[in-house]
Design a protein around this motif. Structure first.
Motif: not given
Length: 271
Positions: A208-221
């Motif tokens: 998430a940090g590498l992608c600007g702070g968030s990831l798409p919802d379809y990616i499981s935490k």
């Protein structure tokens, strides 16, 4: 006694068949995650099946990319170690984590056995073209952000026939051409200066940090996504193959930006 023996044989055969199916259902190790430039490798055959009249081989690992994420499938071959039998891979697809290599045997009456060690080869020119087109799409993402168009990435097509990337959000009609010119300028600048392309599988929070702070919802935490980055720019989740450096994308041109129903479509070509 004969019926008991027959029953035991039947159960054993069924157990063996179930074991083969279970083995085939195991997720395929995607070796290109570790090395996107590897074009030859060994693997173990898990199963050979027919799917809609097409022959499919499932192996424990693969270097052939299955169609997805806008990138077309790899083609290539699967051969016995002694070279007597070759399976020409005409298409590669993934279902529920299992990669299926579709094609034909040469000779046509030949086959492989479950558990047999084989050699996988990727058709290099096709892979290189699709890798360049895929990286070009990511470079456009980076440059859209650099020119101030922070739109949400949507679907993409990284094939030679009509390559494009789409974004949720609209560029005002009076700013489309100026955006295209600015976008092309940034693309040319980054290609001229060069920037490495890196892919890594990392824990969710780091991704998430590498992608600007968030990831798409379809990616499981609970997952560890694979993130592709160009230089130090914002990355994004991606399972595809890429070039080593954007300096190899000379000839990338944004041909059109079109806005329709709140979606911005950026079309491009690559010589």
């Amino acid at each position: 006694m004969g019926s008991i023996r027959a029953s035991l044989v039947c159960c054993l055969a069924r157990s063996m068949a179930e074991a083969v199916v279970a083995a085939a259902a195991q997720p395929t190790k995607l070796s290109y995650f570790d090395n996107m430039r590897q074009l030859q490798a060994t693997a173990k055959v898990l199963s050979i099946t027919k799917d809609s009249e097409r022959v499919a081989i499932v192996s424990d690992r693969t270097i052939l990319y299955p169609q997805g994420g806008g990138q077309p499938a790899d083609r290539g071959s699967i051969s016995s170690l002694n070279g007597d039998t070759t399976f020409q891979v005409q298409d590669t697809r993934m279902k529920n984590g299992v990669v299926y290599h579709y094609g034909v045997f040469e000779p046509s009456d030949s086959t492989f056995e479950a558990g047999q060690e084989v050699t996988l080869r990727v058709e290099s020119q096709r892979r290189e073209l699709h890798s360049r087109l895929h990286t070009a799409g990511h470079l456009i993402d980076v440059c859209m952000e650099l020119v101030g168009r922070t739109l949400e990435p949507a679907k993409a097509n990284h094939s030679p026939e009509g390559a494009f990337v789409e974004y949720i959000g609209a560029i005002p009609s009076g700013e489309i051409e100026s955006t295209r010119v600015a976008l092309q300028k940034e693309i040319d600048r980054l290609i001229a200066s060069g920037a490495s392309v890196n892919a890594s599988v990392v824990p969710y929070d780091e991704a998430a940090g590498l992608c600007g702070g968030s990831l798409p919802d379809y990616i499981s935490k609970d997952s560890s996504p694979r993130i592709v980055r160009i230089g130090d720019h914002t990355g994004c989740p991606c399972g595809g193959t890429h070039v080593d450096d954007v300096s190899s994308l000379t000839g990338l041109k944004v041909t059109q930006i079109r806005v329709k129903k709140g979606v911005t479509k950026v079309s491009y070509t690559l010589k």
